[in-house]
Design a protein around this motif. Structure first.
Motif, short mmCIF file in Angstrom:
data_model
loop_
_atom_site.label_atom_id
_atom_site.label_comp_id
_atom_site.label_asym_id
_atom_site.label_seq_id
_atom_site.Cartn_x
_atom_site.Cartn_y
_atom_site.Cartn_z
N GLN A 67 0.76 -1.19 -0.09
CA GLN A 67 0.19 -0.06 0.23
C GLN A 67 0.95 1.23 0.07
O GLN A 67 0.47 2.23 -0.71
CB GLN A 67 -1.01 -0.07 1.32
CG GLN A 67 -2.01 0.97 1.15
CD GLN A 67 -3.04 0.61 0.12
OE1 GLN A 67 -2.72 1.18 -0.93
NE2 GLN A 67 -4.24 -0.02 0.43
N ASP A 68 1.93 1.29 1.05
CA ASP A 68 2.80 2.43 0.82
C ASP A 68 3.51 2.55 -0.43
O ASP A 68 3.59 3.67 -1.08
CB ASP A 68 4.05 2.23 1.92
CG ASP A 68 5.18 3.21 2.01
OD1 ASP A 68 4.70 4.31 2.32
OD2 ASP A 68 6.27 3.01 1.76
N ALA A 69 3.99 1.62 -1.26
CA ALA A 69 4.56 1.63 -2.58
C ALA A 69 3.51 2.30 -3.56
O ALA A 69 3.88 3.04 -4.21
CB ALA A 69 5.07 0.42 -2.96
N LEU A 70 2.19 1.74 -3.65
CA LEU A 70 1.32 2.10 -4.40
C LEU A 70 1.08 3.64 -4.26
O LEU A 70 0.96 4.44 -5.17
CB LEU A 70 0.22 1.38 -4.26
CG LEU A 70 0.21 -0.01 -4.90
CD1 LEU A 70 -1.05 -0.80 -4.66
CD2 LEU A 70 0.75 -0.29 -6.19
N ASN A 71 0.99 4.08 -2.84
CA ASN A 71 0.52 5.49 -2.66
C ASN A 71 1.88 6.34 -3.28
O ASN A 71 1.68 7.46 -3.73
CB ASN A 71 0.54 5.70 -1.16
CG ASN A 71 -0.78 4.99 -0.51
OD1 ASN A 71 -1.73 4.87 -1.34
ND2 ASN A 71 -0.68 4.94 0.51
N LYS A 72 3.16 5.69 -3.01
CA LYS A 72 4.22 6.71 -3.51
C LYS A 72 4.30 6.87 -5.06
O LYS A 72 4.69 7.72 -5.54
CB LYS A 72 5.53 6.02 -3.07
CG LYS A 72 5.85 6.43 -1.50
CD LYS A 72 7.07 5.60 -1.06
CE LYS A 72 7.31 5.89 0.54
NZ LYS A 72 8.34 5.24 1.23
N ALA A 73 3.81 5.75 -5.55
CA ALA A 73 3.63 5.68 -7.07
C ALA A 73 2.85 6.69 -7.65
O ALA A 73 3.10 7.37 -8.55
CB ALA A 73 3.32 4.18 -7.41
N VAL A 74 1.67 6.76 -6.99
CA VAL A 74 0.44 7.94 -7.43
C VAL A 74 0.93 9.23 -7.14
O VAL A 74 0.82 10.14 -7.84
CB VAL A 74 -0.64 7.41 -6.64
CG1 VAL A 74 -1.92 8.57 -7.04
CG2 VAL A 74 -1.34 6.21 -7.02
N GLU A 75 1.75 9.34 -5.92
CA GLU A 75 2.35 10.72 -5.60
C GLU A 75 3.34 11.10 -6.75
O GLU A 75 3.44 12.21 -7.00
CB GLU A 75 2.95 10.71 -4.37
CG GLU A 75 1.98 10.49 -2.85
CD GLU A 75 2.54 10.35 -1.76
OE1 GLU A 75 4.00 10.30 -1.82
OE2 GLU A 75 2.29 10.01 -0.77
N GLN A 76 4.00 10.21 -7.00
CA GLN A 76 5.31 10.54 -7.98
C GLN A 76 4.47 10.72 -9.30
O GLN A 76 5.00 11.49 -10.11
CB GLN A 76 6.29 9.43 -8.15
CG GLN A 76 7.45 9.48 -9.16
CD GLN A 76 8.38 10.55 -8.59
OE1 GLN A 76 8.19 11.10 -7.33
NE2 GLN A 76 9.33 10.90 -9.57
N PHE A 77 3.80 9.86 -9.88
CA PHE A 77 3.29 9.99 -11.34
C PHE A 77 1.91 10.32 -11.69
O PHE A 77 1.36 10.18 -12.85
CB PHE A 77 3.71 8.47 -11.75
CG PHE A 77 5.25 8.16 -12.15
CD1 PHE A 77 6.08 9.16 -12.53
CD2 PHE A 77 5.61 7.26 -11.54
CE1 PHE A 77 7.48 8.81 -12.67
CE2 PHE A 77 6.99 6.83 -11.44
CZ PHE A 77 8.01 7.63 -12.01
N GLY A 78 0.98 10.27 -10.35
CA GLY A 78 -0.26 10.86 -10.67
C GLY A 78 -1.38 9.65 -10.48
O GLY A 78 -2.37 10.02 -10.17
N ASN A 79 -0.83 8.55 -11.31
CA ASN A 79 -1.71 7.25 -11.02
C ASN A 79 -0.82 6.14 -11.40
O ASN A 79 0.13 6.21 -11.68
CB ASN A 79 -2.88 7.49 -12.12
CG ASN A 79 -2.68 7.29 -13.43
OD1 ASN A 79 -1.50 7.53 -13.78
ND2 ASN A 79 -3.51 7.08 -14.45
N ILE A 80 -1.70 4.99 -11.45
CA ILE A 80 -1.11 3.86 -11.88
C ILE A 80 -2.00 2.97 -12.87
O ILE A 80 -3.13 2.87 -12.40
CB ILE A 80 -0.55 3.12 -10.85
CG1 ILE A 80 -1.69 2.34 -9.82
CG2 ILE A 80 0.50 3.42 -10.14
CD1 ILE A 80 -1.23 1.31 -8.94
#
Length: 255
Positions: A67-80
């Motif tokens: 969950q933390d990794a996915l949140n960081k991905a969205v923060e960095q790139f806007g979505n996944i």
């Protein structure tokens, strides 16, 4: 979905099949999020690829870690909008051997990482994807899991590995049917013998012998060939709910 529009979360992305996918996505204009426990290698790869990549140290079998990794991905790139699950481990042990009975702990560990870890990432990533704006084809995301030919022709000593990969293959259809309502496709790739870190410690003679087991081409598969197939799946919206063998027509013998 075009690769250039892809924000791909790749588990096991620091080496082997996962690294090849990360490079393929980045080289074709997309963004890649590397999830792996190998912190040094993952950081190096992300730094090499620059703004197109992000590394997050992740244990796929832990809910909070993913969950933390996915949140960081969205923060960095806007979505996944893409997941490629390559994280996995193997163990070669007979159920009964001169060393005794197969330990339950080692069997459970393989199931935990390969099967439960895959499902953990799928469920949490799918939740994120449902909030995406659909593209012109109605797609919100695509999920690609990794099984193995061992799911179908497991060799002696592969009970744990085959069980875990068989589970991954079996999840494909129910996941694709359920997530279709959200415009999310689910596919699985079942590789044969590939030139990954699992084989890197073997002598060249042994690696060549293993490769010759494949009818054609008679060699170990290249991680880039796995990445190429993953790219085709991402870009072809009709590929859904299927397990594709990528194995050069190999059918594994008992041992």
């Amino acid at each position: 979905m075009n690769i250039k529009d892809t924000v791909a979360v790749v588990t096991g992305g620091a080496s082997g099949l996962g690294e090849a996918v990360v490079r393929y996505v980045a080289e074709n204009g997309g963004k890649a999020v590397i999830l792996d426990l190998a912190e040094e290698r993952g950081t190096e790869l992300a730094e090499e690829l620059g703004s197109t990549a992000l590394f997050v140290k992740t244990n796929v079998a832990e809910e909070s870690s993913v969950q933390d990794a996915l949140n960081k991905a969205v923060e960095q790139f806007g979505n996944i909008n893409t997941v490629v699950n390559c994280a996995g481990i193997g163990v070669a042990k007979k159920v009964l051997s001169k060393k005794g009975v197969h330990e339950l702990q080692s069997f459970s560990k393989v199931i935990e990482v390969n099967l439960i870890g895959t499902f953990n990432v799928v469920r949490l990533a799918a939740e994120k994807m449902t909030g995406n704006e659909p593209n012109e084809s109605g797609e919100r995301g695509v999920i690609i899991n990794t099984a193995s030919v061992a799911a179908f022709e497991g060799q002696i000593g592969q009970a744990a590995y085959s069980a875990s990969k068989g589970g991954v293959a079996a999840m494909t259809m129910p996941l694709s049917r359920e997530l279709a309502a959200f415009g999310i496709r689910v596919m699985t790739i079942a590789p044969g013998l590939f030139d990954t870190p699992m084989f890197s410690s073997l002598p060249e003679e042994a690696r060549t012998a293993l490769g010759k087991m494949t009818p054609f081409p008679s060699r170990l598969g290249k991680p880039a060939e796995y990445a190429q197939l993953a790219g085709s799946i991402i870009e072809n919206p009709m590929l859904n709910g299927e397990v594709i063998r990528l194995d050069g027509a190999i059918r594994m013998q008992p041992k």
